[in-house]
Design an enzyme around this catalytic site. Structure first.
Site, mmCIF file in Angstrom:
data_model
loop_
_atom_site.group_PDB
_atom_site.id
_atom_site.type_symbol
_atom_site.label_atom_id
_atom_site.label_comp_id
_atom_site.label_asym_id
_atom_site.label_seq_id
_atom_site.Cartn_x
_atom_site.Cartn_y
_atom_site.Cartn_z
ATOM 1 N N ALA A 106 0.833 -1.203 0.000
ATOM 2 C CA ALA A 106 0.000 0.000 0.000
ATOM 3 C C ALA A 106 0.872 1.260 0.000
ATOM 4 C CB ALA A 106 -0.961 -0.014 1.190
ATOM 5 N N VAL A 133 2.690 2.974 -5.195
ATOM 6 C CA VAL A 133 2.160 2.244 -6.350
ATOM 7 C C VAL A 133 0.850 1.535 -5.992
ATOM 8 C CG1 VAL A 133 2.592 0.392 -8.007
ATOM 9 C CG2 VAL A 133 4.440 1.966 -7.370
ATOM 10 N N VAL A 167 9.709 -2.344 -15.593
ATOM 11 C CA VAL A 167 10.755 -1.691 -16.392
ATOM 12 C C VAL A 167 10.219 -0.391 -16.974
ATOM 13 C CG1 VAL A 167 12.336 -1.903 -18.357
ATOM 14 C CG2 VAL A 167 11.733 -3.927 -17.027
ATOM 15 N N GLY A 226 12.290 15.266 -3.008
ATOM 16 C CA GLY A 226 11.599 13.979 -3.013
ATOM 17 C C GLY A 226 11.944 13.132 -4.232
ATOM 18 N N LYS A 285 16.261 -3.784 -13.723
ATOM 19 C CA LYS A 285 15.433 -3.613 -14.924
ATOM 20 C C LYS A 285 16.112 -4.265 -16.129
ATOM 21 C CE LYS A 285 13.396 0.520 -12.945
ATOM 22 N NZ LYS A 285 13.616 1.956 -12.703
ATOM 23 N N GLY A 305 7.118 6.730 -10.162
ATOM 24 C CA GLY A 305 6.010 7.506 -9.603
ATOM 25 C C GLY A 305 4.785 6.623 -9.458
#
Lengths: 313, 176
Positions: free
Chosen positions: A8, A11, A133, A187, A205, A297
């Site tokens: 939680a 994402v 990725v 941030g 990735k 993000g």
């Protein structure tokens, strides 16, 4: 589709927030300590408010989520290395229950790809992980569309934090420590930036890309990784005098995985600035494709997760 | 990836009349055809036997574009004395970071040349200030055609022995 969301953080919360606009229903959300479960559909706003105000998403037992009612497990717990748990166990358990799994968590796909594919073969569920990725950039979906055997190499800027630091160092003639502090204030970098600045995140990735391109067999230990900590501001100045700059470039070429700072033309395609990511796919028949955008993000990564969920519907 | 599509450094030697605007005119075709101007060496003090000023220009461009640059230069009446002499030798720029002075930079460069069979064409050095012991250098090397990967590997090896960091360009595939 009914979604169970493990994790939680930014994402997981964003997937919950956006699920209804994509026509899906959230039946469970869990973080490491608490859960909210409702087979008939949760009020996601209330759950997210509870998480923000009290720190807990609800009063239910997180261990009960995987046995509950859902079509797709969204695995969005923090990326871990080695055994890649708890993400790996969540993934396998959901597959054993013949549910689909969509991962935003890179750990299981980078570190235990072959085991996950084996579990998937024995399951009616499928595993998708485009979000692992390049965030919102549809890298793996594009590779799938091209056909992996038609992709000869992949190269790109896959970590927004490291890219932000390098582009600020170049633009402002500042040193690493100074720009890192600024990135943390904004941030853009986490309090512990190790994962990003040491190249680990970009390497995971690339390992995932290698697993997809070569049908498994790779883990983080197969990647050669150098971070950006040791780059002085003077190196960026010398590069700039010559029309070049430095970017942390990840490559999967000839089954070698390498992440390291590289000299690139200052105005070249790979010299994206700020937190942007870019991926170049070198193809057998269609030259080079460049896809760029936001590589991290909450909403960006959730967009990729929900794209995968739509493909399962 | 076709060789014709890979940008690389080329050197063009021009001879220009000593008149205002001649240099600028000569540089126009470079930008026009997508070349990246790397450096200009304008030997104002020198004269050719014909009384012109020799100018050496380094351009980064794909071989295809480079051909167009040279033919346009010739069409516009610029005296191109030598072009593409470097075509089959490849230029390579690397950055070197670390305690460059303490580890004897000139020995490092000699070893680069010895081990990589590339020649050091140009070095720019930024020496550390007193608070920071790390220096940086930009080194331009000329390598034999098709041997840049081998030269880079040798450079990495020499640098690793002295605990120096090499920041290499993109070579395999495409440099874009």
């Amino acid at each position: 589709m009914k979604l169970a969301i493990m994790g939680a953080g930014a994402v997981g919360a964003s997937v919950a927030e956006l699920a209804s606009t994509y026509g899906h229903e959230v039946t469970a959300i869990a973080d490491s300590n608490s859960a909210a479960i409702d087979p008939t559909g949760l009020d996601t706003d209330a759950v997210l408010t509870s998480k923000r105000t009290s720190g807990a998403v609800g009063d239910d037992d997180p261990d009960a989520v995987l046995a509950g009612t859902y079509d797709v497990l969204v695995e969005a717990t923090p990326t871990t290395l080695g055994d890649a748990n708890p993400g790996y166990n969540h993934t396998v358990e959901a597959l054993e229950r013949d549910r689909h799994v969509v991962l935003a968590n890179k750990g299981p796909i980078a570190e235990r790809y072959d085991e996950i594919r084996t579990s998937e073969r024995d399951s009616d569920g499928r595993v998708l992980f485009d979000a692992t990725v390049g965030g919102a950039i549809p890298v793996l979906t594009t590779i799938g569309d091209l056909g992996r055997s038609n992709v000869t190499a992949v190269r790109g800027v896959l970590n927004g934090t490291a890219n932000f630091i390098l582009s600020r160092m170049a633009a402002e003639s500042l040193d690493y420590e100074h720009v890192l502090a600024e990135a943390q204030d904004l941030g853009v970098a986490e309090a512990d930036p190790t994962f990003d600045v040491d190249g680990t995140d970009a390497a995971l990735k690339c390992v995932i890309l290698a697993n997809v391109l070569f049908d498994g067999g790779y883990a983080l230990s197969d990647a050669s990784v150098t971070g950006i900590r040791e780059i002085p501001g003077t190196a960026l100045q010398l590069a700039a005098e010559d029309g070049r700059t430095i970017r942390l470039i990840g490559e999967v070429i000839d089954d070698e995985i390498c992440v390291e700072p590289r000299l690139v033309p200052e105005t070249g395609t790979l010299a994206v600035s700020g937190t942007q990511n870019i991926v170049q796919l070198h193809t057998e028949h269609a030259g080079r494709l460049n896809i760029s955008g936001r590589g991290a993000g909450g909403h960006e990564t959730a967009t990729a997760v929900l794209g995968d969920i739509n493909r399962l519907s | 990836m076709s060789e014709r599509m890979v940008p690389r450094a080329h050197t063009v030697r021009l001879e220009l009349d000593d008149e205002p605007g001649k240099l600028l005119n000569a540089l126009d075709p470079i930008a026009e055809h997508g070349g990246n101007l790397l450096s200009i060496f304008h030997e104002r003090g020198n004269r050719t036997p014909r009384g012109q000023i020799p100018v050496e220009v380094d351009v980064e461009a794909t071989p295809e574009r480079f051909d167009r640059i040279v033919s346009t230069l010739r069409e516009t009446g610029v005296n191109v004395v030598q072009a593409g002499a470097e075509r089959y030798s490849e230029e390579l720029t690397v950055l070197l970071v670390g305690r460059l002075i303490e580890t004897d930079l000139s020995d490092t460069l000699t070893q680069f040349e010895h081990c990589s069979s590339a020649s050091v064409a140009d070095v720019s050095l930024t020496v550390a200030d007193e608070t920071d012991e790390v220096s940086s250098a930009r080194i331009r090397l000329a390598a034999h055609a098709g041997e840049t990967d081998r030269a880079l590997a040798a450079i990495h090896e020499v640098a690793a022995e002295k605990d120096l960091t090499v920041i290499s360009p993109l070579t395999r595939g495409d440099s874009g």
